[in-house]
Scaffold this motif. Structure first.
Motif, PDB file in Angstrom:
ATOM      1  N   TYR A 148       0.825  -1.358   0.043  1.00 31.60           N
ATOM      2  CA  TYR A 148      -0.081   0.043  -0.056  1.00 31.60           C
ATOM      3  C   TYR A 148       0.735   1.277  -0.160  1.00 31.60           C
ATOM      4  O   TYR A 148       0.705   2.098  -0.796  1.00 31.60           O
ATOM      5  CB  TYR A 148      -0.854  -0.107   1.357  1.00 31.60           C
ATOM      6  CG  TYR A 148      -1.916   1.168   1.366  1.00 31.60           C
ATOM      7  CD1 TYR A 148      -2.814   1.464   0.614  1.00 31.60           C
ATOM      8  CD2 TYR A 148      -1.312   2.160   2.197  1.00 31.60           C
ATOM      9  CE1 TYR A 148      -3.580   2.698   1.109  1.00 31.60           C
ATOM     10  CE2 TYR A 148      -1.900   3.499   2.544  1.00 31.60           C
ATOM     11  CZ  TYR A 148      -3.183   3.282   1.874  1.00 31.60           C
ATOM     12  OH  TYR A 148      -3.958   4.705   1.889  1.00 31.60           O
ATOM     13  N   LYS A 172       2.377   1.940  -3.336  1.00 31.06           N
ATOM     14  CA  LYS A 172       1.563   2.478  -4.271  1.00 31.06           C
ATOM     15  C   LYS A 172       1.349   4.039  -3.956  1.00 31.06           C
ATOM     16  O   LYS A 172       1.253   4.769  -4.931  1.00 31.06           O
ATOM     17  CB  LYS A 172       0.187   1.645  -4.328  1.00 31.06           C
ATOM     18  CG  LYS A 172       0.542   0.267  -4.760  1.00 31.06           C
ATOM     19  CD  LYS A 172       1.264   0.352  -6.300  1.00 31.06           C
ATOM     20  CE  LYS A 172       1.277  -1.093  -6.939  1.00 31.06           C
ATOM     21  NZ  LYS A 172       2.001  -1.053  -8.308  1.00 31.06           N
ATOM     22  N   ARG A 173       0.975   4.134  -2.901  1.00 35.43           N
ATOM     23  CA  ARG A 173       0.974   5.677  -2.264  1.00 35.43           C
ATOM     24  C   ARG A 173       2.215   6.612  -2.734  1.00 35.43           C
ATOM     25  O   ARG A 173       1.917   7.502  -3.338  1.00 35.43           O
ATOM     26  CB  ARG A 173       0.733   5.667  -1.004  1.00 35.43           C
ATOM     27  CG  ARG A 173      -0.600   5.265  -0.363  1.00 35.43           C
ATOM     28  CD  ARG A 173      -1.736   5.882  -0.947  1.00 35.43           C
ATOM     29  NE  ARG A 173      -1.666   7.039  -0.316  1.00 35.43           N
ATOM     30  CZ  ARG A 173      -2.629   8.292  -0.466  1.00 35.43           C
ATOM     31  NH1 ARG A 173      -3.642   8.248  -1.218  1.00 35.43           N
ATOM     32  NH2 ARG A 173      -2.546   9.424   0.304  1.00 35.43           N
ATOM     33  N   LYS A 196      -0.322   6.969  -6.395  1.00 30.63           N
ATOM     34  CA  LYS A 196      -1.881   6.590  -6.340  1.00 30.63           C
ATOM     35  C   LYS A 196      -2.857   7.140  -5.226  1.00 30.63           C
ATOM     36  O   LYS A 196      -2.150   7.392  -4.222  1.00 30.63           O
ATOM     37  CB  LYS A 196      -1.685   5.114  -6.458  1.00 30.63           C
ATOM     38  CG  LYS A 196      -1.246   4.342  -7.828  1.00 30.63           C
ATOM     39  CD  LYS A 196      -1.799   2.921  -7.953  1.00 30.63           C
ATOM     40  CE  LYS A 196      -1.115   2.559  -9.305  1.00 30.63           C
ATOM     41  NZ  LYS A 196      -1.326   3.026 -10.317  1.00 30.63           N
ATOM     42  N   ARG A 197      -3.867   7.233  -5.564  1.00 35.94           N
ATOM     43  CA  ARG A 197      -4.935   7.793  -4.408  1.00 35.94           C
ATOM     44  C   ARG A 197      -5.130   6.671  -3.319  1.00 35.94           C
ATOM     45  O   ARG A 197      -4.773   5.484  -3.732  1.00 35.94           O
ATOM     46  CB  ARG A 197      -6.223   8.300  -5.006  1.00 35.94           C
ATOM     47  CG  ARG A 197      -6.057   9.433  -5.759  1.00 35.94           C
ATOM     48  CD  ARG A 197      -7.176  10.017  -6.447  1.00 35.94           C
ATOM     49  NE  ARG A 197      -6.906  11.062  -7.194  1.00 35.94           N
ATOM     50  CZ  ARG A 197      -7.819  11.287  -8.185  1.00 35.94           C
ATOM     51  NH1 ARG A 197      -8.676  10.797  -8.388  1.00 35.94           N
ATOM     52  NH2 ARG A 197      -7.331  12.547  -8.880  1.00 35.94           N
ATOM     53  N   ASN A 220      -7.984   4.960  -2.577  1.00 33.46           N
ATOM     54  CA  ASN A 220      -8.627   3.814  -3.214  1.00 33.46           C
ATOM     55  C   ASN A 220      -7.801   2.852  -4.048  1.00 33.46           C
ATOM     56  O   ASN A 220      -8.190   1.943  -4.428  1.00 33.46           O
ATOM     57  CB  ASN A 220     -10.108   4.467  -3.740  1.00 33.46           C
ATOM     58  CG  ASN A 220     -10.881   4.637  -2.696  1.00 33.46           C
ATOM     59  OD1 ASN A 220     -10.699   4.354  -1.332  1.00 33.46           O
ATOM     60  ND2 ASN A 220     -12.245   5.418  -3.081  1.00 33.46           N
ATOM     61  N   GLN A 221      -7.114   3.523  -5.069  1.00 31.69           N
ATOM     62  CA  GLN A 221      -6.731   2.959  -6.119  1.00 31.69           C
ATOM     63  C   GLN A 221      -5.352   2.131  -5.479  1.00 31.69           C
ATOM     64  O   GLN A 221      -5.051   0.843  -5.803  1.00 31.69           O
ATOM     65  CB  GLN A 221      -5.743   4.070  -6.980  1.00 31.69           C
ATOM     66  CG  GLN A 221      -6.512   4.777  -7.789  1.00 31.69           C
ATOM     67  CD  GLN A 221      -5.809   5.940  -8.745  1.00 31.69           C
ATOM     68  OE1 GLN A 221      -4.958   6.688  -7.983  1.00 31.69           O
ATOM     69  NE2 GLN A 221      -6.107   6.037  -9.894  1.00 31.69           N
ATOM     70  N   ALA A 222      -4.741   2.642  -4.345  1.00 29.98           N
ATOM     71  CA  ALA A 222      -3.711   1.606  -3.499  1.00 29.98           C
ATOM     72  C   ALA A 222      -4.305   0.569  -2.868  1.00 29.98           C
ATOM     73  O   ALA A 222      -3.990  -0.650  -3.089  1.00 29.98           O
ATOM     74  CB  ALA A 222      -3.128   2.548  -2.685  1.00 29.98           C
ATOM     75  N   ILE A 269      -7.248  -1.014  -3.905  1.00 27.70           N
ATOM     76  CA  ILE A 269      -7.363  -2.045  -5.126  1.00 27.70           C
ATOM     77  C   ILE A 269      -6.376  -2.585  -5.429  1.00 27.70           C
ATOM     78  O   ILE A 269      -6.247  -3.886  -5.862  1.00 27.70           O
ATOM     79  CB  ILE A 269      -8.346  -1.213  -6.136  1.00 27.70           C
ATOM     80  CG1 ILE A 269      -9.419  -0.677  -5.751  1.00 27.70           C
ATOM     81  CG2 ILE A 269      -8.139  -2.156  -7.497  1.00 27.70           C
ATOM     82  CD1 ILE A 269     -10.158   0.535  -6.574  1.00 27.70           C
ATOM     83  N   CYS A 270      -5.268  -1.873  -5.483  1.00 30.50           N
ATOM     84  CA  CYS A 270      -3.839  -2.701  -5.659  1.00 30.50           C
ATOM     85  C   CYS A 270      -3.535  -3.953  -4.808  1.00 30.50           C
ATOM     86  O   CYS A 270      -3.056  -4.921  -5.350  1.00 30.50           O
ATOM     87  CB  CYS A 270      -2.629  -1.944  -6.214  1.00 30.50           C
ATOM     88  SG  CYS A 270      -2.880  -0.672  -7.412  1.00 30.50           S
ATOM     89  N   ARG A 303      -6.051  -6.530  -5.434  1.00 32.21           N
ATOM     90  CA  ARG A 303      -5.628  -7.373  -6.817  1.00 32.21           C
ATOM     91  C   ARG A 303      -4.347  -8.408  -6.283  1.00 32.21           C
ATOM     92  O   ARG A 303      -4.692  -9.701  -6.853  1.00 32.21           O
ATOM     93  CB  ARG A 303      -5.364  -6.399  -7.815  1.00 32.21           C
ATOM     94  CG  ARG A 303      -4.838  -7.235  -9.331  1.00 32.21           C
ATOM     95  CD  ARG A 303      -4.688  -6.347 -10.332  1.00 32.21           C
ATOM     96  NE  ARG A 303      -4.213  -7.074 -11.602  1.00 32.21           N
ATOM     97  CZ  ARG A 303      -5.229  -7.774 -12.498  1.00 32.21           C
ATOM     98  NH1 ARG A 303      -6.376  -7.345 -12.323  1.00 32.21           N
ATOM     99  NH2 ARG A 303      -4.683  -8.312 -13.567  1.00 32.21           N
TER     100      ARG A 303
END
Length: 62
Positions: free
Chosen positions: A19, A22-23, A27-28, A30-32, A34-35, A38
């Protein structure tokens, strides 16, 4: 899966690291999350394909 990933970002060190990575990539929130979800789905799929139990990654000590 989103909710499970959201909780994992607070309690699982591997999910927290993914997380934060990704941040850091811009990435925002919610996007992080979702990563993270996944990545967890990919792990579950690999476990089903190989019919093996989950084995957490080993940390390397120096």
């Amino acid at each position: 899966m989103f909710q499970a990933a959201f909780v994992a970002t607070r309690h699982d060190p591997d999910a927290q690291a993914h997380y934060q990575q990704k941040r850091a990539q811009g990435k925002r929130h919610n996007q992080a999350v979702i990563c993270v979800a996944r990545k967890r789905c990919n792990i579950i799929l690999a476990m089903l394909k190989t019919q093996t139990p989950y084995q957490p990654p080993r940390t390397q000590t120096t």
